[in-house]
Write a protein that holds these residues in place. Structure first.
Motif, mmCIF file in Angstrom:
data_model
loop_
_atom_site.group_PDB
_atom_site.id
_atom_site.type_symbol
_atom_site.label_atom_id
_atom_site.label_comp_id
_atom_site.label_asym_id
_atom_site.label_seq_id
_atom_site.Cartn_x
_atom_site.Cartn_y
_atom_site.Cartn_z
ATOM 1 N N ALA A 6 37.273 34.964 7.588
ATOM 2 C CA ALA A 6 38.305 33.504 7.226
ATOM 3 C C ALA A 6 37.564 32.352 7.725
ATOM 4 O O ALA A 6 37.032 32.496 8.456
ATOM 5 C CB ALA A 6 39.453 33.079 7.633
ATOM 6 N N VAL A 7 36.946 31.794 5.914
ATOM 7 C CA VAL A 7 35.994 30.872 6.199
ATOM 8 C C VAL A 7 37.100 29.687 5.919
ATOM 9 O O VAL A 7 37.799 29.450 4.936
ATOM 10 C CB VAL A 7 34.954 30.676 4.177
ATOM 11 N N PHE A 55 26.438 22.838 -1.334
ATOM 12 C CA PHE A 55 27.290 23.827 -0.296
ATOM 13 C C PHE A 55 27.369 23.543 1.014
ATOM 14 O O PHE A 55 27.099 22.445 1.120
ATOM 15 C CB PHE A 55 26.086 25.345 -0.130
ATOM 16 N N LEU A 56 28.554 23.262 0.947
ATOM 17 C CA LEU A 56 29.819 22.327 2.309
ATOM 18 C C LEU A 56 29.632 23.063 3.213
ATOM 19 O O LEU A 56 29.448 24.425 3.129
ATOM 20 C CB LEU A 56 30.831 22.172 2.062
ATOM 21 N N PRO A 57 29.060 22.570 4.981
ATOM 22 C CA PRO A 57 29.655 22.835 5.937
ATOM 23 C C PRO A 57 30.326 23.960 6.242
ATOM 24 O O PRO A 57 31.990 23.223 6.088
ATOM 25 C CB PRO A 57 28.857 22.412 6.853
ATOM 26 N N LYS A 58 30.695 25.237 6.727
ATOM 27 C CA LYS A 58 31.822 25.899 6.691
ATOM 28 C C LYS A 58 31.532 26.781 8.477
ATOM 29 O O LYS A 58 31.292 27.076 8.758
ATOM 30 C CB LYS A 58 32.414 26.358 5.398
ATOM 31 N N ILE A 59 32.944 27.329 8.166
ATOM 32 C CA ILE A 59 33.372 28.253 9.828
ATOM 33 C C ILE A 59 33.180 29.487 9.531
ATOM 34 O O ILE A 59 34.188 29.747 8.916
ATOM 35 C CB ILE A 59 33.931 27.584 10.809
ATOM 36 N N THR A 83 45.562 22.070 5.564
ATOM 37 C CA THR A 83 46.016 20.812 5.942
ATOM 38 C C THR A 83 46.740 20.763 4.616
ATOM 39 O O THR A 83 46.859 19.202 4.176
ATOM 40 C CB THR A 83 44.669 19.580 6.180
ATOM 41 N N GLY A 84 46.558 21.097 3.346
ATOM 42 C CA GLY A 84 46.908 21.215 1.955
ATOM 43 C C GLY A 84 46.112 20.119 1.048
ATOM 44 O O GLY A 84 45.933 19.735 -0.110
ATOM 45 N N ALA A 85 44.437 20.221 1.652
ATOM 46 C CA ALA A 85 43.615 19.462 0.965
ATOM 47 C C ALA A 85 42.638 20.887 0.128
ATOM 48 O O ALA A 85 42.465 22.294 1.130
ATOM 49 C CB ALA A 85 42.204 18.569 2.218
ATOM 50 N N ILE A 86 41.952 19.867 -0.795
ATOM 51 C CA ILE A 86 40.519 21.200 -1.229
ATOM 52 C C ILE A 86 40.026 21.248 0.146
ATOM 53 O O ILE A 86 39.615 20.579 0.575
ATOM 54 C CB ILE A 86 40.270 20.492 -2.038
ATOM 55 N N GLY A 87 39.362 22.967 0.085
ATOM 56 C CA GLY A 87 38.948 22.908 0.603
ATOM 57 C C GLY A 87 38.752 24.216 2.378
ATOM 58 O O GLY A 87 37.831 23.985 2.875
ATOM 59 N N ASP A 88 40.726 24.317 2.494
ATOM 60 C CA ASP A 88 40.963 24.444 3.329
ATOM 61 C C ASP A 88 40.280 25.670 3.916
ATOM 62 O O ASP A 88 39.914 26.022 5.317
ATOM 63 C CB ASP A 88 42.215 24.720 3.501
ATOM 64 N N GLY A 89 40.006 26.111 2.562
ATOM 65 C CA GLY A 89 39.165 28.059 3.360
ATOM 66 C C GLY A 89 40.127 29.142 2.956
ATOM 67 O O GLY A 89 40.727 28.914 1.355
ATOM 68 N N LYS A 90 39.934 30.251 2.595
ATOM 69 C CA LYS A 90 39.911 31.598 2.069
ATOM 70 C C LYS A 90 39.662 32.564 3.457
ATOM 71 O O LYS A 90 39.000 32.619 3.893
ATOM 72 C CB LYS A 90 38.551 31.839 1.099
ATOM 73 N N ILE A 91 40.430 33.483 2.865
ATOM 74 C CA ILE A 91 41.054 34.280 3.800
ATOM 75 C C ILE A 91 40.674 35.628 3.087
ATOM 76 O O ILE A 91 41.335 36.416 1.830
ATOM 77 C CB ILE A 91 41.450 34.539 4.733
ATOM 78 N N TRP A 92 39.687 36.713 3.432
ATOM 79 C CA TRP A 92 40.243 37.963 3.028
ATOM 80 C C TRP A 92 39.944 39.450 3.828
ATOM 81 O O TRP A 92 39.604 39.136 4.918
ATOM 82 C CB TRP A 92 39.235 38.046 1.769
ATOM 83 N N VAL A 93 40.703 40.656 3.987
ATOM 84 C CA VAL A 93 40.844 41.761 4.437
ATOM 85 C C VAL A 93 40.051 42.599 3.921
ATOM 86 O O VAL A 93 39.748 43.405 2.576
ATOM 87 C CB VAL A 93 41.969 42.028 4.370
ATOM 88 N N THR A 94 39.569 43.603 5.015
ATOM 89 C CA THR A 94 38.790 45.028 4.473
ATOM 90 C C THR A 94 39.427 45.879 5.682
ATOM 91 O O THR A 94 39.644 45.211 6.389
ATOM 92 C CB THR A 94 37.431 44.363 4.251
ATOM 93 N N ASP A 95 39.289 46.919 5.012
ATOM 94 C CA ASP A 95 39.466 48.311 5.416
ATOM 95 C C ASP A 95 38.042 48.146 7.058
ATOM 96 O O ASP A 95 37.112 47.855 6.524
ATOM 97 C CB ASP A 95 39.349 49.664 4.901
ATOM 98 N N VAL A 96 37.991 48.261 8.668
ATOM 99 C CA VAL A 96 37.496 48.888 9.418
ATOM 100 C C VAL A 96 36.992 50.092 9.723
ATOM 101 O O VAL A 96 38.561 50.802 9.739
ATOM 102 C CB VAL A 96 37.736 48.181 10.486
ATOM 103 N N LEU A 97 36.562 51.305 9.185
ATOM 104 C CA LEU A 97 36.152 52.608 9.589
ATOM 105 C C LEU A 97 36.153 52.983 11.460
ATOM 106 O O LEU A 97 36.810 53.601 11.792
ATOM 107 C CB LEU A 97 34.893 52.871 8.799
ATOM 108 N N GLN A 98 34.969 52.541 12.244
ATOM 109 C CA GLN A 98 35.639 52.624 13.341
ATOM 110 C C GLN A 98 34.738 51.822 14.048
ATOM 111 O O GLN A 98 34.364 50.093 13.749
ATOM 112 C CB GLN A 98 33.907 53.142 13.805
ATOM 113 N N VAL A 99 35.496 51.083 15.569
ATOM 114 C CA VAL A 99 35.477 49.994 16.439
ATOM 115 C C VAL A 99 34.913 51.368 17.776
ATOM 116 O O VAL A 99 35.470 52.527 17.799
ATOM 117 C CB VAL A 99 36.293 49.011 16.531
ATOM 118 N N ILE A 100 34.281 51.085 18.144
ATOM 119 C CA ILE A 100 33.688 50.984 19.455
ATOM 120 C C ILE A 100 32.858 50.331 20.795
ATOM 121 O O ILE A 100 32.343 49.349 20.503
ATOM 122 C CB ILE A 100 32.302 51.941 19.133
#
Ligand code: ATP
Ligand code: MG
Length: 113
Positions: A6-7, A55-59, A83-100
């Motif tokens: 999530a950015v 480029f604008l600061p994001k997290i 917030t409804g404003a431009i630049g609120d962000g973007k979210i994407w999802v990817t598959d994870v093969l393994q977590v240890i």
């Protein structure tokens, strides 16, 4: 298992963290980021000069969740960051093969939270 990337606006970090806490998602990685979206950065006025900001600061928030938690987590992030404003962000999802979990050697969904 899925990786949510999530950015969001820096000001959305605390609201997103709190919203995820409320649905039982605590593990996450935060990266200071810079980015551009559909507006390709924006023109801002700085000391009466028009300055093109590329480029604008994001997290960037990275969260690995189990498949069962995915929709709940996505909803929490979306609602907290909007917030409804431009630049609120973007979210994407990817598959994870393994977590240890290094401490215990647990693998897979048990190692996620
Ligand atoms: N296609 C993309 N790939 C990777 N990162 C992206 C992409 N689009 C946006 N981002 C990242 O998300 C941040 C926020 O994007 P932003 O919210 O401006 O999206 P947008 O599509 O321009 O929507 P809006 O019109 O609401 O601004 C960007 O600064 C960038 O870091
Ligand atoms: Mg944008």
């Amino acid at each position: 298992m899925k990786l949510i990337s999530a950015v969001v606006q820096p000001s959305a970090l605390d609201p997103v963290k709190n919203a995820l806490d409320e649905v039982g998602v605590t593990g996450m990685t935060i990266v200071d980021a810079k980015g551009r979206g559909a507006q390709s950065g924006k023109v801002e006025v700085y000391r009466s000069q028009r300055v093109k900001v590329d480029f604008l600061p994001k997290i960037l928030i990275e969260i690995v969740v189990t498949d069962e938690k995915l929709d709940t987590a996505l909803g929490a992030i979306e609602e907290a960051a909007r917030t409804g404003a431009i630049g609120d962000g973007k979210i994407w999802v990817t598959d994870v093969l393994q977590v240890i979990r290094v401490r215990t050697g647990e693998k897979g969904p048990e190692a996620v939270q």
